[in-house]
Write an enzyme that holds these catalytic residues in place. Structure first.
Site, mmCIF file in Angstrom:
data_model
loop_
_atom_site.group_PDB
_atom_site.id
_atom_site.type_symbol
_atom_site.label_atom_id
_atom_site.label_comp_id
_atom_site.label_asym_id
_atom_site.label_seq_id
_atom_site.Cartn_x
_atom_site.Cartn_y
_atom_site.Cartn_z
ATOM 1 N N GLU A 130 29.257 62.142 44.555
ATOM 2 C CA GLU A 130 28.182 63.684 43.785
ATOM 3 C C GLU A 130 27.668 64.193 45.415
ATOM 4 O OE1 GLU A 130 27.094 63.673 39.731
ATOM 5 O OE2 GLU A 130 26.944 61.681 40.267
ATOM 6 N N ASP A 143 25.999 68.533 40.990
ATOM 7 C CA ASP A 143 26.009 67.871 41.978
ATOM 8 C C ASP A 143 26.153 68.190 42.960
ATOM 9 O OD1 ASP A 143 23.243 66.908 40.639
ATOM 10 O OD2 ASP A 143 24.958 66.071 39.940
#
Length: 270
Positions: free
Chosen positions: A155, A181
């Site tokens: 992420e 993210d």
């Protein structure tokens, strides 16, 4: 159903290939929603503990609820903590997704968390736990690895750079890319479909697939989801219960809402 007859997400991905498996998120804390999603025909359902008001008791109820349906439940823990992982596994979760994994070393420690000694550090409590059906599953301790699959999330931009190393760790069954993210880590907060973010997702795909592991992604826009499937994603989250409810209620409200007030603030009479 005997535990050995319940396929893990690892098994489901192997048997479904080359078709991508589509899943729906359950974030509401509602077992009713979980049952509705599980009966929808989706391939897998993700029970979220990271960004949802769902603790151990709720996760247990959801696992019991969706067990009546031919769907593969995946539990996303909020953090890769060995104690929490032990507890979720003991609830009977067979498929774990761990967020924010950024190195092969971190991935290896998570593999140890889901395995019993001497290959890992998972605490032994099968006689007390739903995972082994309270010791009704023969040789559960010996064969536990067959009943558990472990997936990790890439992420961040730094994690994308080592996605292949993470995927290559023995015991990691697949990698799931989180564009939200990832975008934030690239200075593009809220821009999950920015070309630079999409390109980073594709780089992660290539690295994970080159390591011989399945790769997944989150994409609520159908066109974006299809694009990722075309790029090699083998399991994709295409919606969430709360998002589906939000958009559907907004659409109905907009269709049947009274006309907006005029410039002077008055509303038309009926």
């Amino acid at each position: 159903m005997p535990l050995h007859l319940i396929p893990t997400l690892r098994d489901a991905l192997t048997s479904a290939s080359p078709r991508a498996l589509t899943g729906i998120w359950v974030c509401s804390g509602s077992t009713v929603n979980a049952e509705i999603v599980a009966g929808s025909g989706t391939d897998w359902v993700m029970i979220d503990m990271e960004h949802a008001p769902q603790g151990l008791e709720t996760v247990l109820q959801m696992l019991q609820t969706v067990a009546a349906h031919p769907v593969t439940p995946v539990v996303r823990v909020p953090i890769g903590d060995p104690v929490l992982i032990k507890q979720v596994l003991d609830l009977g979760a067979q498929n774990l997704l761990v967020p924010m994994v950024s190195s092969a070393e971190q991935a290896a420690s998570l593999v140890e968390a889901v395995r019993y000694p001497p290959r890992g550090v998972r605490g032994v409590g099968s006689a007390l736990a739903r995972s082994a059906r309270w010791n009704r599953v023969d040789d559960y301790l010996v064969n536990a690895d067959q009943h558990v699959s472990l997936f990790v999330q890439v992420e961040t931009a730094a994690a994308v750079d080592v996605a292949g190393e993470i995927a290559a760790v023995d015991g990691i069954d697949g990698v799931f890319v989180g564009p939200a993210d990832l975008a934030a880590s690239m200075g593009l907060l809220g821009q999950q479909t920015h070309p630079d973010v999409v390109a980073a997702v594709h780089r992660a795909f290539a690295a994970v697939l080159a390591a011989g592991k399945p790769v997944g992604v989150n994409a609520f826009d159908p066109a974006v989801a299809q694009g990722y499937i075309d790029a090699g994603a083998t399991f994709v989250l295409v919606g969430a219960d709360v998002a589906l409810l939000a958009r559907a209620t907004e659409s109905l409200a907009a269709r049947f809402a009274p006309p907006a007030p005029s410039a002077d603030g008055s509303r038309p009479s009926y």
